[in-house]
Design an enzyme around this catalytic site. Structure first.
Site, PDB file in Angstrom:
ATOM      1  N   CYS A 250       0.820  -1.289  -0.090  1.00 26.79           N
ATOM      2  CA  CYS A 250      -0.061  -0.099   0.035  1.00 26.79           C
ATOM      3  C   CYS A 250       0.939   1.324   0.004  1.00 26.79           C
ATOM      4  O   CYS A 250       1.689   1.337   0.722  1.00 26.79           O
ATOM      5  CB  CYS A 250      -0.933   0.016   1.240  1.00 26.79           C
ATOM      6  SG  CYS A 250      -2.001   1.319   1.465  1.00 26.79           S
ATOM      7  N   ASN A 259       4.723  -6.280  -0.145  1.00 25.97           N
ATOM      8  CA  ASN A 259       4.363  -7.441   0.406  1.00 25.97           C
ATOM      9  C   ASN A 259       5.617  -8.277   1.072  1.00 25.97           C
ATOM     10  O   ASN A 259       6.712  -8.040   0.571  1.00 25.97           O
ATOM     11  CB  ASN A 259       3.533  -8.475  -0.330  1.00 25.97           C
ATOM     12  CG  ASN A 259       2.345  -7.832  -0.973  1.00 25.97           C
ATOM     13  OD1 ASN A 259       1.389  -7.698  -0.374  1.00 25.97           O
ATOM     14  ND2 ASN A 259       2.609  -7.201  -2.145  1.00 25.97           N
TER      15      ASN A 259
END
Length: 321
Positions: A250, A259
């Site tokens: 994000c 991630n």
């Protein structure tokens, strides 16, 4: 399977890993990755043994231009038999577009944020409006014979609202299960989870969702991603999502990493004696190829260090720290 000297003794465990880099990763790149490069990298991931790959999303191209070639990519990939191709669907309009290409994928992910503010800023809808659309889409997806998966973002905290109550997240998960989702993933969207809470959370989720595959999706924003994955594993979670090269993530907070890296996750699991079905050296090669393609240094540790070369170490190898 290779037996590693430091593997945890006891019953053999196996986990499922979904690679989300081709969608979650590439959509966050400042420039669009050429279609041919995407196809080459996805094919490499499939050949490395990743049996679940999130390839595209049916989001308006003016919103995420980096994924505007999703149909071309789906048509172009040449994956081993049995590899599940997943697409992300934001709303009923996106589902209409996706079903025009029904033969190109086997599973569909629908998503919502557990935080009202994040959901509004992400897709300009309230959580209630999103879940009402989910009920309609889920019925259509089941009718098409597609595997329905759910993703709940900000499951461990929201950058706008702070802590998100576990009960709110699990209530949404139950709504997805009632709509027919066979898998529910819980996203640590901005890396706000910690191992102690992750362990408690996944123990509770597994208890509340019998018969539903429970998936952990962690980010490494504050360096706790692998520790959180370990805590989820020890709580009984057997399904994970990650991104090769540690791509994606994000954009809030600014400068955050992506991630957890698939190759770092696989490396940890293999060293523990947990089987993944993934060829780690081939996966590291794919991540290094992504790094070269993007022309910037990625944050995966395994890209630098590679797998531990147990076979090459002398029998009396000792390290003094």
């Amino acid at each position: 399977m290779t037996v590693y000297p430091n593997a945890t003794p006891g019953e053999q465990r196996r986990v499922h890993i979904r690679e989300v880099g081709p969608r979650d990763g590439f959509q966050n790149e400042p420039e669009t990755v050429p279609t041919a490069d995407k196809i080459r990298l996805i094919n490499a991931l499939g050949r490395a043994g990743l049996a679940r790959i999130e390839i595209a999303s049916f989001v308006r191209p003016d919103i995420i231009p980096q994924l505007a070639d999703g149909v071309e990519v789906l048509r172009g990939v040449d994956l081993p038999a049995g590899v599940e191709r997943m697409v992300l669907i934001p709303n009923s309009r996106g589902l209409d577009n996706a079903l025009r290409h029904r033969g190109l994928f086997e599973s569909v992910a629908l998503f919502v944020s557990a935080s009202q503010t994040h959901n509004q800023r992400n897709i300009n809808r309230t959580v209630e409006q999103t879940m009402a659309d989910v009920a309609v889409m889920a019925a259509r997806i089941r009718t098409e014979g597609l595997r329905l998966c759910a993703v709940i973002a900000t499951a461990f905290g929201c950058p706008y609202e702070g802590p998100v109550p576990m009960e709110r997240v699990l209530d949404l998960a139950e709504q997805f299960a009632q709509a027919g989702a066979v898998e529910v993933g819980f996203g640590d969207t901005t890396g706000m989870a910690n191992p102690a809470y992750a362990g408690r959370f996944f123990a509770a989720a597994l208890d509340r969702l019998p018969g539903v595959e429970v998936t952990a999706h962690f980010h490494n924003t504050r360096g706790q991603g692998l520790a959180n994955a370990y805590a989820a594993l020890e709580a009984g979670c057997g399904s994970f999502e990650s991104s090769f090269g540690e791509l994606g993530g994000c954009p809030v907070p600014a400068g955050s990493t992506g991630n957890i890296a698939t190759e770092d996750l696989v490396s940890m699991f293999h060293e523990m004696g947990v089987e993944t079905g993934v060829d780690l050296p081939a996966l590291v090669d794919a991540a290094r190829d992504a790094q070269a393609t993007l022309g910037r240094r990625l944050t995966s540790h395994s890209i630098v260090a590679g797998p531990i070369p147990w076979h090459a170490l002398p029998a009396d190898h000792r390290v003094v720290c």
